[in-house]
Design a protein around this motif. Structure first.
Motif, PDB file in Angstrom:
ATOM      1  N   LYS A  39       1.063  -0.751   0.661  1.00 53.65           N
ATOM      2  CA  LYS A  39       0.410   0.011   0.087  1.00 53.65           C
ATOM      3  C   LYS A  39       1.004   1.567  -0.363  1.00 53.65           C
ATOM      4  CE  LYS A  39      -3.875  -1.724   1.870  1.00 53.65           C
ATOM      5  NZ  LYS A  39      -4.452  -1.798   3.481  1.00 53.65           N
ATOM      6  N   LEU A  40       0.959   1.828  -0.940  1.00 57.32           N
ATOM      7  CA  LEU A  40       1.269   3.121  -1.488  1.00 57.32           C
ATOM      8  C   LEU A  40       0.455   4.355  -1.198  1.00 57.32           C
ATOM      9  CD1 LEU A  40       4.300   2.963  -4.117  1.00 57.32           C
ATOM     10  CD2 LEU A  40       5.095   3.329  -1.904  1.00 57.32           C
ATOM     11  N   GLN A  41       0.859   5.419  -0.760  1.00 56.62           N
ATOM     12  CA  GLN A  41       0.575   6.651  -0.967  1.00 56.62           C
ATOM     13  C   GLN A  41       1.348   8.056  -1.427  1.00 56.62           C
ATOM     14  OE1 GLN A  41      -0.069   7.392   3.373  1.00 56.62           O
ATOM     15  NE2 GLN A  41      -2.104   7.494   3.952  1.00 56.62           N
ATOM     16  N   VAL A  42       0.660   8.457  -2.276  1.00 52.75           N
ATOM     17  CA  VAL A  42       1.227   8.968  -3.497  1.00 52.75           C
ATOM     18  C   VAL A  42       0.648  10.671  -3.171  1.00 52.75           C
ATOM     19  CG1 VAL A  42       2.132   9.392  -5.747  1.00 52.75           C
ATOM     20  CG2 VAL A  42       1.788   7.210  -5.290  1.00 52.75           C
ATOM     21  N   PHE A  43       1.968  11.386  -3.039  1.00 55.95           N
ATOM     22  CA  PHE A  43       1.476  12.378  -2.806  1.00 55.95           C
ATOM     23  C   PHE A  43       2.529  13.550  -3.760  1.00 55.95           C
ATOM     24  CE2 PHE A  43       1.817  11.132   1.064  1.00 55.95           C
ATOM     25  CZ  PHE A  43       0.336  11.058   1.448  1.00 55.95           C
ATOM     26  N   LEU A  44       1.636  14.266  -4.694  1.00 55.25           N
ATOM     27  CA  LEU A  44       2.111  15.297  -5.810  1.00 55.25           C
ATOM     28  C   LEU A  44       2.557  16.616  -5.007  1.00 55.25           C
ATOM     29  CD1 LEU A  44      -0.776  15.552  -8.596  1.00 55.25           C
ATOM     30  CD2 LEU A  44       1.448  13.858  -8.213  1.00 55.25           C
ATOM     31  N   ALA A  45       3.425  17.156  -5.378  1.00 56.81           N
ATOM     32  CA  ALA A  45       5.050  17.934  -5.325  1.00 56.81           C
ATOM     33  C   ALA A  45       4.023  19.018  -4.329  1.00 56.81           C
ATOM     34  CB  ALA A  45       6.000  18.266  -6.138  1.00 56.81           C
ATOM     35  N   ASN A  46       2.728  19.591  -5.153  1.00 51.96           N
ATOM     36  CA  ASN A  46       1.860  20.713  -4.617  1.00 51.96           C
ATOM     37  C   ASN A  46       1.066  20.707  -3.228  1.00 51.96           C
ATOM     38  OD1 ASN A  46      -0.107  19.599  -5.626  1.00 51.96           O
ATOM     39  ND2 ASN A  46      -0.463  21.467  -6.849  1.00 51.96           N
ATOM     40  N   ASN A  47       1.277  18.764  -2.964  1.00 50.37           N
ATOM     41  CA  ASN A  47       0.209  18.259  -1.633  1.00 50.37           C
ATOM     42  C   ASN A  47       1.321  18.676  -0.613  1.00 50.37           C
ATOM     43  OD1 ASN A  47      -1.189  17.253   0.094  1.00 50.37           O
ATOM     44  ND2 ASN A  47      -1.587  15.890  -1.302  1.00 50.37           N
ATOM     45  N   VAL A  48       1.350  19.834   0.260  1.00 48.20           N
ATOM     46  CA  VAL A  48       2.444  19.775   0.985  1.00 48.20           C
ATOM     47  C   VAL A  48       1.803  19.613   2.347  1.00 48.20           C
ATOM     48  CG1 VAL A  48       3.661  21.849  -0.096  1.00 48.20           C
ATOM     49  CG2 VAL A  48       1.817  22.074   1.701  1.00 48.20           C
ATOM     50  N   ASN A  49       0.589  19.445   2.892  1.00 47.58           N
ATOM     51  CA  ASN A  49       0.415  18.895   4.164  1.00 47.58           C
ATOM     52  C   ASN A  49       0.378  17.507   3.791  1.00 47.58           C
ATOM     53  OD1 ASN A  49      -0.688  21.590   4.693  1.00 47.58           O
ATOM     54  ND2 ASN A  49      -2.374  21.532   4.237  1.00 47.58           N
ATOM     55  N   GLU A  50       0.282  16.777   2.395  1.00 53.14           N
ATOM     56  CA  GLU A  50      -0.446  15.575   2.446  1.00 53.14           C
ATOM     57  C   GLU A  50      -1.354  14.909   3.862  1.00 53.14           C
ATOM     58  OE1 GLU A  50       3.234  13.811   2.750  1.00 53.14           O
ATOM     59  OE2 GLU A  50       4.463  14.694   1.260  1.00 53.14           O
ATOM     60  N   ASP A  51      -2.535  15.570   3.662  1.00 49.50           N
ATOM     61  CA  ASP A  51      -3.663  15.082   4.448  1.00 49.50           C
ATOM     62  C   ASP A  51      -4.725  13.854   3.935  1.00 49.50           C
ATOM     63  OD1 ASP A  51      -3.097  17.080   6.844  1.00 49.50           O
ATOM     64  OD2 ASP A  51      -4.311  18.660   5.040  1.00 49.50           O
ATOM     65  N   ILE A  52      -4.327  14.063   2.586  1.00 53.07           N
ATOM     66  CA  ILE A  52      -4.965  13.031   1.876  1.00 53.07           C
ATOM     67  C   ILE A  52      -4.032  12.500   0.379  1.00 53.07           C
ATOM     68  CG2 ILE A  52      -7.037  13.133   0.187  1.00 53.07           C
ATOM     69  CD1 ILE A  52      -8.594  14.953   1.726  1.00 53.07           C
ATOM     70  N   CYS A  53      -3.687  11.251   0.443  1.00 49.69           N
ATOM     71  CA  CYS A  53      -3.389  11.720  -0.927  1.00 49.69           C
ATOM     72  C   CYS A  53      -3.413  12.083  -2.688  1.00 49.69           C
ATOM     73  CB  CYS A  53      -2.981   9.217  -0.681  1.00 49.69           C
ATOM     74  SG  CYS A  53      -3.816   8.985  -0.504  1.00 49.69           S
ATOM     75  N   ASP A  54      -3.276  12.813  -2.803  1.00 45.50           N
ATOM     76  CA  ASP A  54      -3.293  12.242  -4.355  1.00 45.50           C
ATOM     77  C   ASP A  54      -3.796  10.764  -5.428  1.00 45.50           C
ATOM     78  OD1 ASP A  54      -2.933  15.077  -4.729  1.00 45.50           O
ATOM     79  OD2 ASP A  54      -1.061  14.817  -4.077  1.00 45.50           O
ATOM     80  N   PHE A  55      -2.701   9.987  -4.749  1.00 44.52           N
ATOM     81  CA  PHE A  55      -2.989   8.488  -5.631  1.00 44.52           C
ATOM     82  C   PHE A  55      -2.340   7.871  -4.949  1.00 44.52           C
ATOM     83  CE2 PHE A  55      -1.947  11.645  -8.565  1.00 44.52           C
ATOM     84  CZ  PHE A  55      -2.749  11.651 -10.088  1.00 44.52           C
ATOM     85  N   ARG A  56      -3.127   6.395  -5.104  1.00 36.92           N
ATOM     86  CA  ARG A  56      -2.797   5.533  -3.765  1.00 36.92           C
ATOM     87  C   ARG A  56      -1.836   4.136  -4.969  1.00 36.92           C
ATOM     88  NH1 ARG A  56      -8.406   4.542  -3.621  1.00 36.92           N
ATOM     89  NH2 ARG A  56      -8.741   2.609  -3.432  1.00 36.92           N
ATOM     90  N   VAL A  57      -1.478   2.928  -4.601  1.00 34.83           N
ATOM     91  CA  VAL A  57      -1.499   1.452  -4.896  1.00 34.83           C
ATOM     92  C   VAL A  57      -1.058   0.724  -3.354  1.00 34.83           C
ATOM     93  CG1 VAL A  57       0.683   0.878  -6.194  1.00 34.83           C
ATOM     94  CG2 VAL A  57       0.815   2.854  -6.133  1.00 34.83           C
ATOM     95  N   GLU A  58      -2.256  -0.109  -3.991  1.00 33.85           N
ATOM     96  CA  GLU A  58      -2.856  -1.585  -3.784  1.00 33.85           C
ATOM     97  C   GLU A  58      -2.553  -2.346  -4.661  1.00 33.85           C
ATOM     98  OE1 GLU A  58      -6.714  -0.528  -2.306  1.00 33.85           O
ATOM     99  OE2 GLU A  58      -6.608   0.822  -1.192  1.00 33.85           O
ATOM    100  N   GLY A  59      -2.093  -3.514  -3.939  1.00 30.16           N
ATOM    101  CA  GLY A  59      -1.331  -4.426  -5.357  1.00 30.16           C
ATOM    102  C   GLY A  59      -0.992  -6.353  -3.646  1.00 30.16           C
ATOM    103  N   SER A  60      -0.176  -6.728  -4.702  1.00 31.55           N
ATOM    104  CA  SER A  60       0.500  -8.487  -3.372  1.00 31.55           C
ATOM    105  C   SER A  60       1.128  -8.241  -4.186  1.00 31.55           C
ATOM    106  CB  SER A  60      -0.494  -8.990  -3.707  1.00 31.55           C
ATOM    107  OG  SER A  60      -0.249 -10.126  -2.485  1.00 31.55           O
ATOM    108  N   TRP A  61       2.551  -8.770  -4.211  1.00 33.01           N
ATOM    109  CA  TRP A  61       3.701  -8.262  -5.159  1.00 33.01           C
ATOM    110  C   TRP A  61       3.889 -10.246  -5.695  1.00 33.01           C
ATOM    111  CZ3 TRP A  61       5.856  -5.114  -7.766  1.00 33.01           C
ATOM    112  CH2 TRP A  61       6.057  -5.278  -8.573  1.00 33.01           C
ATOM    113  N   THR A  62       3.468 -10.726  -4.265  1.00 34.90           N
ATOM    114  CA  THR A  62       3.713 -12.461  -4.332  1.00 34.90           C
ATOM    115  C   THR A  62       2.180 -12.453  -5.512  1.00 34.90           C
ATOM    116  OG1 THR A  62       1.844 -12.737  -2.074  1.00 34.90           O
ATOM    117  CG2 THR A  62       4.411 -12.551  -1.540  1.00 34.90           C
ATOM    118  N   GLU A  63       1.385 -11.644  -5.306  1.00 32.71           N
ATOM    119  CA  GLU A  63      -0.059 -12.343  -6.340  1.00 32.71           C
ATOM    120  C   GLU A  63       0.417 -11.333  -7.301  1.00 32.71           C
ATOM    121  OE1 GLU A  63      -3.459 -11.235  -5.053  1.00 32.71           O
ATOM    122  OE2 GLU A  63      -3.161 -12.391  -3.372  1.00 32.71           O
TER     123      GLU A  63
END
Length: 121
Positions: A39-63
């Motif tokens: 689970k990754l939270q991705v924040f664009l450069a202008n999202n300085v507060n990082e209260d809410i992520c701009d994108f998120r990645v969810e997955g399973s590397w084993t799958e």
């Protein structure tokens, strides 16, 4: 783009070969230090507060798969599946099948997949 890991399982992606904070395009961080599923939270450069992520990645590397979402929504912008082949098993050369939805930057998606690969190796 250059991708580098910083402290606290945080990745920063910069324009070109730069590592200057003024050239950061986006940053990504894992939700927890130890994860069974990625689970990754991705924040664009202008999202300085990082209260809410701009994108998120969810997955399973084993799958060998992940889904990339727009923010906290259920809107999918890309999906990745790792292709298993003789070359990947014997030679250690991984191949990925990536579906990128319309109006999404391919380089952005590739950078996220590189980060996922680094996290899981």
């Amino acid at each position: 783009m250059s991708v580098m890991m910083t402290a606290h399982n945080r990745w920063e992606v910069c324009n070109g070969d730069s590592s200057s904070s003024k050239n950061i395009v986006f940053s990504a961080k894992t939700s927890h230090v130890i994860q069974l599923k990625t689970k990754l939270q991705v924040f664009l450069a202008n999202n300085v507060n990082e209260d809410i992520c701009d994108f998120r990645v969810e997955g399973s590397w084993t799958e060998s798969s992940c889904v990339i979402y727009a923010g906290e929504s259920s809107t999918i912008i890309a999906q990745m599946h790792k292709k298993h082949s003789v070359g990947s098993l014997v030679l250690g050369k991984d191949k990925f099948m990536v579906s990128v939805y319309p109006h999404v930057d391919y380089a952005f998606i590739v950078a996220l997949i590189v980060i996922l690969d680094e996290i899981n190796h």
